[in-house]
Design a protein around this motif. Structure first.
Motif: not given
Ligand SMILES: N[C@@H](CCC(=O)N[C@@H](CS)C(=O)NCC(=O)O)C(=O)O
Length: 276
Positions: A1-15, A134-135
């Motif tokens: 699994m390769e990360p593409i992007s990560s954005n903080k959103c309403f205190g959580g994370w959109h990935k 799993q992840y």
């Protein structure tokens, strides 16, 4: 699994991630929203979102505004793509929006040239949840929602896998695909001429047989696709016949767009949260 992007959103994370799908034989992208409680070490239930024709994982995550309420409820959101992707994946010869890329219809294709990659049913029901479980810090509690082609997908997946999903909701689902132009075109391509096989992927046919996964469906009455393609009356008729726990609501003035989804997504997520 390769990360593409990560954005903080309403205190959580959109990935967003890409991964090699063995079921689809191609590289796929998906999005996951992790609510703030995850950073305290808590595992959370998951709502899977299936999008409609022409969409990727991004339409829902960017337009529905679902993260605010997912953050409050402590639920993860997972949005897959709507078809296999990439070089060598079959597409409609004319590039039509309603067949091929962006239009996988959440079925396991049996006909050529589609069968090698278009196995979206198995991807959504098995491979993607296995990867997520799993992840990511999630529980085994799952619910499923979707829009239009994805509403059809959510309903058929929940109806065929009662034990795996605690509730299902849909916006403007293609309710009776065996009897509308979008469904007939896609099913005859992906599944061939055996209409018995088509019925395994028809929410109205399945709902008429009964079941007990609580279902909430919203449909706008100003939706251009309502009469020719969506046919919620077939779903209601099926639920009446079998006594299925369906709540179908006709919402005055709303169309087929994400403005409609954004207006009611909070109620859908709260519905799921009541049924964990
Ligand atoms: N009339 C549209 C049909 C496609 C459509 O309405 N897609 C819906 C799902 S069935 C959608 O969510 N589109 C993307 C968006 O609004 O972000 C077209 O020709 O592209």
């Amino acid at each position: 699994m390769e990360p593409i992007s990560s954005n903080k959103c309403f205190g959580g994370w959109h990935k967003r991630y890409s991964h090699q799908s063995s079921v689809l034989n191609c590289t796929m992208e998906f999005a996951v929203y992790l609510p703030p409680v995850v950073s305290e070490g808590k595992s959370v239930p998951v709502v899977y979102w299936l999008s409609g024709l022409t969409c990727t994982d991004e339409n829902f995550m960017q337009k529905a505004g679902a993260q605010r309420i997912a953050a409050e409820l402590g639920v993860a959101l997972v949005a897959p793509d709507t078809s296999p992707r990439g070089e060598g994946v079959a597409d409609d010869a004319d590039g039509a929006y309603d067949l091929g890329l962006g239009a996988g219809f959440y079925v396991n294709a049996t006909a050529e040239p589609w069968a090698r990659h278009y196995q979206m049913y198995d991807y959504v029901v098995k491979e993607l949840p296995e990867l997520i479980e799993q992840y990511f810090p999630v529980t085994q509690q799952r619910a499923i929602s979707g829009h239009s082609m994805g509403g059809h997908g959510a309903l058929t997946v929940a109806l065929q896998n009662a034990g795996r999903y605690s509730s299902v909701t849909a916006f403007s689902p293609i309710s009776n695909p065996v009897d509308c132009p979008w469904g007939k075109k896609a099913f005859s391509a992906y599944l061939g001429s055996d209409e018995k096989l088509w019925q395994e992927y028809d929410a109205s046919v399945l709902m008429a047989k009964g079941g007990d996964v609580p279902a909430l469906v919203d449909q706008g009455d100003a939706d251009n696709f309502l009469r020719e393609q969506l046919k919620p009356e077939a779903l209601q008729k099926a639920a009446d016949k079998s006594g299925y726990p369906l709540e179908l609501r006709l919402q005055p003035g709303y169309d087929h767009s994400y403005y409609f989804i954004a207006s009611f997504i909070e109620e859908h997520l709260r519905f799921h949260a009541r049924h964990w």
